[in-house]
Design a protein around this motif. Structure first.
Motif, PDB file in Angstrom:
ATOM      1  N   VAL A 124       0.837  -1.202   0.000  1.00  0.00           N
ATOM      2  CA  VAL A 124       0.000   0.000   0.000  1.00  0.00           C
ATOM      3  C   VAL A 124       0.872   1.253   0.000  1.00  0.00           C
ATOM      4  O   VAL A 124       0.623   2.210  -0.754  1.00  0.00           O
ATOM      5  CB  VAL A 124      -0.938  -0.009   1.220  1.00  0.00           C
ATOM      6  N   TYR A 125       1.886   1.255   0.848  1.00  0.00           N
ATOM      7  CA  TYR A 125       2.770   2.423   0.956  1.00  0.00           C
ATOM      8  C   TYR A 125       3.491   2.699  -0.363  1.00  0.00           C
ATOM      9  O   TYR A 125       3.612   3.860  -0.786  1.00  0.00           O
ATOM     10  CB  TYR A 125       3.775   2.193   2.081  1.00  0.00           C
ATOM     11  N   LEU A 126       3.952   1.653  -1.026  1.00  0.00           N
ATOM     12  CA  LEU A 126       4.636   1.841  -2.303  1.00  0.00           C
ATOM     13  C   LEU A 126       3.717   2.523  -3.311  1.00  0.00           C
ATOM     14  O   LEU A 126       4.158   3.378  -4.093  1.00  0.00           O
ATOM     15  CB  LEU A 126       5.108   0.489  -2.848  1.00  0.00           C
ATOM     16  N   GLY A 127       2.452   2.171  -3.298  1.00  0.00           N
ATOM     17  CA  GLY A 127       1.506   2.797  -4.206  1.00  0.00           C
ATOM     18  C   GLY A 127       1.289   4.263  -3.916  1.00  0.00           C
ATOM     19  O   GLY A 127       0.930   5.042  -4.808  1.00  0.00           O
ATOM     20  N   ARG A 128       1.486   4.681  -2.688  1.00  0.00           N
ATOM     21  CA  ARG A 128       1.355   6.098  -2.341  1.00  0.00           C
ATOM     22  C   ARG A 128       2.566   6.886  -2.799  1.00  0.00           C
ATOM     23  O   ARG A 128       2.482   8.101  -3.010  1.00  0.00           O
ATOM     24  CB  ARG A 128       1.155   6.260  -0.840  1.00  0.00           C
ATOM     25  N   LEU A 129       3.709   6.211  -2.927  1.00  0.00           N
ATOM     26  CA  LEU A 129       4.915   6.892  -3.389  1.00  0.00           C
ATOM     27  C   LEU A 129       4.897   7.081  -4.907  1.00  0.00           C
ATOM     28  O   LEU A 129       5.128   8.177  -5.408  1.00  0.00           O
ATOM     29  CB  LEU A 129       6.160   6.095  -2.988  1.00  0.00           C
ATOM     30  N   MET A 358      14.093   0.347   3.057  1.00  0.00           N
ATOM     31  CA  MET A 358      14.526   1.397   2.139  1.00  0.00           C
ATOM     32  C   MET A 358      14.962   0.802   0.800  1.00  0.00           C
ATOM     33  O   MET A 358      14.724   1.401  -0.260  1.00  0.00           O
ATOM     34  CB  MET A 358      15.645   2.212   2.774  1.00  0.00           C
ATOM     35  N   LEU A 359      15.586  -0.363   0.827  1.00  0.00           N
ATOM     36  CA  LEU A 359      15.953  -1.028  -0.427  1.00  0.00           C
ATOM     37  C   LEU A 359      14.702  -1.367  -1.242  1.00  0.00           C
ATOM     38  O   LEU A 359      14.677  -1.195  -2.474  1.00  0.00           O
ATOM     39  CB  LEU A 359      16.733  -2.308  -0.141  1.00  0.00           C
ATOM     40  N   VAL A 360      13.669  -1.844  -0.578  1.00  0.00           N
ATOM     41  CA  VAL A 360      12.431  -2.196  -1.281  1.00  0.00           C
ATOM     42  C   VAL A 360      11.793  -0.949  -1.891  1.00  0.00           C
ATOM     43  O   VAL A 360      11.255  -0.994  -3.008  1.00  0.00           O
ATOM     44  CB  VAL A 360      11.453  -2.907  -0.324  1.00  0.00           C
ATOM     45  N   ILE A 361      11.858   0.158  -1.179  1.00  0.00           N
ATOM     46  CA  ILE A 361      11.257   1.403  -1.695  1.00  0.00           C
ATOM     47  C   ILE A 361      11.935   1.834  -2.991  1.00  0.00           C
ATOM     48  O   ILE A 361      11.272   2.137  -3.994  1.00  0.00           O
ATOM     49  CB  ILE A 361      11.346   2.515  -0.634  1.00  0.00           C
ATOM     50  N   VAL A 362      13.282   1.866  -3.014  1.00  0.00           N
ATOM     51  CA  VAL A 362      13.972   2.297  -4.236  1.00  0.00           C
ATOM     52  C   VAL A 362      13.825   1.245  -5.334  1.00  0.00           C
ATOM     53  O   VAL A 362      13.814   1.584  -6.528  1.00  0.00           O
ATOM     54  CB  VAL A 362      15.456   2.618  -3.967  1.00  0.00           C
ATOM     55  N   ALA A 363      13.689  -0.029  -4.925  1.00  0.00           N
ATOM     56  CA  ALA A 363      13.449  -1.072  -5.926  1.00  0.00           C
ATOM     57  C   ALA A 363      12.117  -0.817  -6.628  1.00  0.00           C
ATOM     58  O   ALA A 363      11.996  -0.981  -7.849  1.00  0.00           O
ATOM     59  CB  ALA A 363      13.450  -2.446  -5.263  1.00  0.00           C
ATOM     60  N   TRP A 364      11.103  -0.416  -5.845  1.00  0.00           N
ATOM     61  CA  TRP A 364       9.799  -0.136  -6.449  1.00  0.00           C
ATOM     62  C   TRP A 364       9.860   1.085  -7.369  1.00  0.00           C
ATOM     63  O   TRP A 364       9.291   1.079  -8.470  1.00  0.00           O
ATOM     64  CB  TRP A 364       8.750   0.087  -5.361  1.00  0.00           C
ATOM     65  N   MET A 365      10.556   2.124  -6.952  1.00  0.00           N
ATOM     66  CA  MET A 365      10.648   3.305  -7.799  1.00  0.00           C
ATOM     67  C   MET A 365      11.361   2.980  -9.098  1.00  0.00           C
ATOM     68  O   MET A 365      11.012   3.506 -10.166  1.00  0.00           O
ATOM     69  CB  MET A 365      11.355   4.435  -7.042  1.00  0.00           C
ATOM     70  N   ALA A 366      12.354   2.097  -9.018  1.00  0.00           N
ATOM     71  CA  ALA A 366      13.044   1.682 -10.243  1.00  0.00           C
ATOM     72  C   ALA A 366      12.100   0.881 -11.134  1.00  0.00           C
ATOM     73  O   ALA A 366      12.026   1.110 -12.355  1.00  0.00           O
ATOM     74  CB  ALA A 366      14.278   0.856  -9.891  1.00  0.00           C
ATOM     75  N   LEU A 367      11.354  -0.054 -10.565  1.00  0.00           N
ATOM     76  CA  LEU A 367      10.456  -0.889 -11.350  1.00  0.00           C
ATOM     77  C   LEU A 367       9.329  -0.055 -11.960  1.00  0.00           C
ATOM     78  O   LEU A 367       8.948  -0.275 -13.123  1.00  0.00           O
ATOM     79  CB  LEU A 367       9.875  -1.994 -10.465  1.00  0.00           C
ATOM     80  N   ALA A 368       8.805   0.890 -11.191  1.00  0.00           N
ATOM     81  CA  ALA A 368       7.703   1.710 -11.682  1.00  0.00           C
ATOM     82  C   ALA A 368       8.139   2.627 -12.819  1.00  0.00           C
ATOM     83  O   ALA A 368       7.290   3.136 -13.567  1.00  0.00           O
ATOM     84  CB  ALA A 368       7.122   2.541 -10.538  1.00  0.00           C
ATOM     85  N   ASN A 369       9.422   2.858 -12.944  1.00  0.00           N
ATOM     86  CA  ASN A 369       9.937   3.727 -13.995  1.00  0.00           C
ATOM     87  C   ASN A 369      10.701   2.950 -15.062  1.00  0.00           C
ATOM     88  O   ASN A 369      11.665   3.439 -15.634  1.00  0.00           O
ATOM     89  CB  ASN A 369      10.830   4.812 -13.381  1.00  0.00           C
TER      90      ASN A 369
END
Length: 822
Positions: A124-129, A358-369
């Motif tokens: 859920v949090y990743l989707g808010r970012l 924090m690693l998971v957060i940047v992993a998601w931003m990389a995947l989303a882009n």
């Protein structure tokens, strides 16, 4: 309605994937309930299962005490701090929904459920970012729930696992504060995070401060907007924490009054060991960092800095923040800050889940882009190279190669297929299935490896918490129960360090980080065995101690019958007795025999002169006592074996306590042989011979002059005394902070005592944890603030005309905005 249901897809996938991977590893090892292998590791058997059984007793009306105090364990101790520390995870209440005999299974289930919830909230949090496909967020959420800290450090610690939940909870609260909305909800999330466990919540809160700082920098906001967001976050955090103060403040004060431990200084691990802890499926023994996430997450996180679809500012800020957080784990001053300015007693990297998150957060931003295949290949290659360079690190295992080469290759393939799916839509389901499968398989391997390697350490050998013997032991305790007329000791051998809680007994057995120093100072001189620097106490089959603490029944194994237990009742003084003046023992001053007689108030021991001969490793002791008396031994410095009269006893230094040797033979001579590898010796007076006739007379005297009726409430005790009683009323409980009585209290050799005014026929005492009153007042003020803000907000919404909503500030996370791959 359909859109609301679709919002649940990501968290449900994350929950299911996380829980399934963990439980599969559990089943592969044949762990209970999937097999006969014990599941309870270390404190899970000794603390968490017994405390959850105590919670079951509390809810079902079978507790000797209430949420403030328990009469079970340590001869009466505070319970509120124990509740907050060991039972704070909301899923702990699952334990009260099952039969008492199956509480241990409920405790085990808490782990996959909590890890699954943490993964769901992270999705859920990743989707808010950054927006993106639900299944991708679900998979990466699972990599967080299955991080190395969760699998290798906290999988058997229910309350710590709530910290894994707290981090994404607080991340969501941070986003609301940045958006200038839902302040009451953000406050509630902070309170929920801190209600679960203050220790890991503190670490998650510090991580949330880092996330807030990052987001304040990377978002396009005016200075005024930043100040408002910072104010909202600060007030939400303060109000949320204040709401938990009725639990937090008493726990803090109880910790300060607890028996001190000898925690070692923080010793940072070598750089190669620290970096090895980041490799997937790696379990390093001892106090080593477990920082890894699955290969899929690592490859994506590594490609984050190379992803030109993400603004340079965002990449720079997140990259620097992650490096600084990792470095802070190795620097003693900042490491102490992570742990609340205290030296951790155990693994010093208890905040590792913050780095993984924090690693998971940047992993998601990389995947989303939409990461480029070349960048992904470079990152995967670097991961393989790092694994090769670190292959000789202590505890490096072949499972890491499986995860890096197998999991890494499949992850890379899945990501490449996903990128190709923009043109060939049929490849997207294949990539999705492959990503789910590789995270499931690799995380199952990581969990299996963590359990396999951990149980090789002696302290982590799984213990059985349900068996026919334990059931019979419990039933034997209940068969001789007489509380509060007298206490029942659950006896030895113990199945846990908290048998009194687990078996509904009232003996001294107690293990808690909050065991008061006052209790230690009262019980240690009397000869009770202990360990963990005095935070764990054991029982002792000694009738003098029984008389002092109103123990009138004891349970023991039936000789020669497997899994059978029997109870024995005997005369005991009431919980409240009366002493007329101070008694000074004639036994050697400072000896355990003199200490016991001083508290009992009568001479009952013959302490013979003991001669010593032999060598340092084989010591021989000789003494002469009256035939027919009962011989006891006390040697808190010796570790080995003691042989007397053909019987061998195990000596475990301070853990053994006063040891019953048996009846003195007709000749009166006692020949004792101690074999030990240490250079220590027994004290000057290691032998005491108890005259049971004199003890019986002392007990009868205490019964005659003691309370005629005792009523023990949840955190109260009342006693009716014989008419005309004078002297000092002594309660069979230790003089711990928090007691308030009908007369001024004082310590009687460490026990709670009251000097009786003339004409006193009744006394009463109430226990209130220190800090509870101020904590309730502060929480009330915080609740009033929360309700006021909520009410004002609702009234404004009703009175303000509906109009176009102001758009959220533009986020600079992506440049250009990411395009979702469906």
């Amino acid at each position: 309605m359909a859109s609301r249901i679709q919002r649940l897809y990501a968290p449900l996938l994350a929950f299911a994937l996380t829980s399934a991977a963990f439980c599969t590893a559990w089943a592969l090892r044949g762990s209970f309930p999937f097999g006969n292998t014990g599941r309870a590791i270390n404190d899970q058997a000794n603390q968490y299962v017994p405390f959850h059984r105590a919670l079951w007793d509390l809810v079902h009306g079978q507790a000797a005490g209430d949420v403030l105090f328990t009469w079970r364990g340590g001869f009466g101790q505070q319970f509120l701090s124990d509740y907050y520390t060991y039972l704070g995870n909301p899923f702990s209440w699952l334990a009260v929904l099952v039969p008492r005999a199956h509480v241990d299974l409920a405790v085990f289930v808490i782990t996959p459920v909590t890890m699954g919830l943490a993964a769901a909230l992270m999705a859920v949090y990743l989707g808010r970012l950054v927006p993106g496909p639900w299944w991708q967020r679900g998979v990466l959420g699972a990599t967080y729930g299955l991080c190395g800290w969760a699998l290798s450090d906290a999988s058997y610690i229910p309350m710590w696992l709530w910290g894994l939940v707290a981090l994404p909870l607080l991340g969501i609260a941070v986003e609301w504060c940045l958006e200038g909305r839902r302040w009451p909800a953000a406050t509630a999330l902070v309170a929920l995070a801190w209600l679960g466990n203050f220790y890991t919540a503190m670490m998650a809160t510090m991580a949330a401060c880092v996330l807030l700082g990052i987001r304040l920098i990377v978002r396009d906001m005016t200075g005024k907007q930043r100040l408002r967001a910072l104010f909202r976050a600060a007030t939400a955090a303060a109000t949320g924490i204040l709401l938990t103060l009725p639990l937090l403040l008493p726990s803090f004060l109880s910790s300060g009054a607890a028996q001190p431990t000898k925690a070692g200084e923080f010793d940072p691990q070598r750089l190669d060991v620290f970096l090895t802890g980041m490799l997937p499926a790696t379990h390093l023994w001892g106090g080593r960092p477990r920082l890894y996430i699955a290969s899929l997450g690592l490859i994506l996180a590594g490609s984050f800095l190379l992803n030109t679809g993400i603004a340079k500012k965002t990449r720079l800020v997140w990259g620097v923040a992650i490096v600084l957080v990792a470095a802070s784990f190795q620097f003693p001053p900042t490491q102490y800050v992570w742990h609340g300015l205290a030296v951790p007693n155990g693994n010093p990297y208890r905040e590792a889940f913050v780095f993984s998150g924090m690693l998971v957060i940047v992993a998601w931003m990389a995947l989303a882009n939409r990461p480029r295949p070349l960048h992904l290949a470079i990152t995967a290659g670097l991961l393989v190279a790092a694994t090769f360079l670190l292959r000789n690190t202590d505890d490096f295992a072949v499972q890491t190669w499986y995860a890096v080469l197998g999991g890494g290759a499949l992850s890379l393939l899945a990501l490449v297929l996903l990128g190709m799916g923009e043109r060939r839509r049929a490849l997207v389901p294949v990539a999705a299935a492959l990503m789910v499968a590789v995270v499931f398989a690799e995380s199952t391997l990581a969990a299996f490896n963590a359990d396999e390697k951990r149980v090789r350490e002696r302290w982590a050998k799984p213990a059985v918490t349900s068996s026919q013997s334990i059931t019979n032991h419990f039933e034997a305790v209940r068969s001789v129960d007489g509380w509060p007329a007298y206490r029942t000791d659950s006896g030895r051998p113990q199945t846990s360090y908290n048998d009194a809680l687990a078996l509904q007994a009232e003996g001294p057995q107690y293990y808690s980080s909050y065991l008061p120093e006052a209790t230690y100072r009262a019980l240690e001189p009397l000869g009770y065995g202990y360990k963990n620097d005095g935070r764990t106490f054991f029982g002792s089959d000694n009738r003098v101690l029984d008389a002092i603490f109103s123990i009138g029944a004891r349970v023991s194994p039936v000789p020669g019958v497997k899994n059978a237990w029997q109870g024995e009742k005997f005369l005991a003084p009431p919980l409240v007795t009366v002493r007329d003046g101070e008694f000074r023992s004639a036994a050697p001053a400072g000896s355990v025999w003199a200490n016991q007689e001083n508290v009992l108030g009568k001479p009952v021991y013959l302490v013979p002169r003991t001669s010593r001969s032999g060598s340092a490793t084989e010591q021989k002791y000789t003494a002469v006592c009256s035939p027919g008396t009962e011989a006891y031994w006390y040697s808190p410095a010796l570790n080995g074996t003691l042989t007397q009269g053909g019987t061998t006893h195990r000596l475990e230094d301070r853990q053994t306590g006063v040891l019953k040797l048996g009846t003195v033979p007709a000749g009166g001579r006692l020949d004792i042989t101690v074999r030990t590898k240490s250079q220590a010796e027994a004290p000057a007076a290691p032998i005491g011979c108890l005259d049971r006739t004199q003890l019986a007379a002392a007990v009868e005297g205490l019964v005659k002059t003691g309370a005629t009726e005792v009523r023990a409430g949840g955190h109260t005790i009342e006693a009716t005394l014989p008419r005309g009683t004078t002297g000092t009323a002594v309660l069979a409980t230790t003089d711990v902070p928090g007691w308030q009585c009908s007369a001024p209290t004082r310590s009687f050799h460490g026990l709670l005592a009251l000097d009786l005014p003339a004409g006193t026929e009744k006394i009463s005492c109430t226990f209130t944890p220190k800090g509870l009153g101020p904590g309730l007042a502060a929480a009330g003020l915080a609740l009033l603030t929360l309700l006021t803000v909520t009410t004002v907000t609702l009234l404004r919404r009703r009175t303000t005309p509906a109009g176009p909503q102001e758009p959220d500030p533009t986020d600079s996370t992506a440049a250009p905005a990411p395009r979702s791959v469906h």
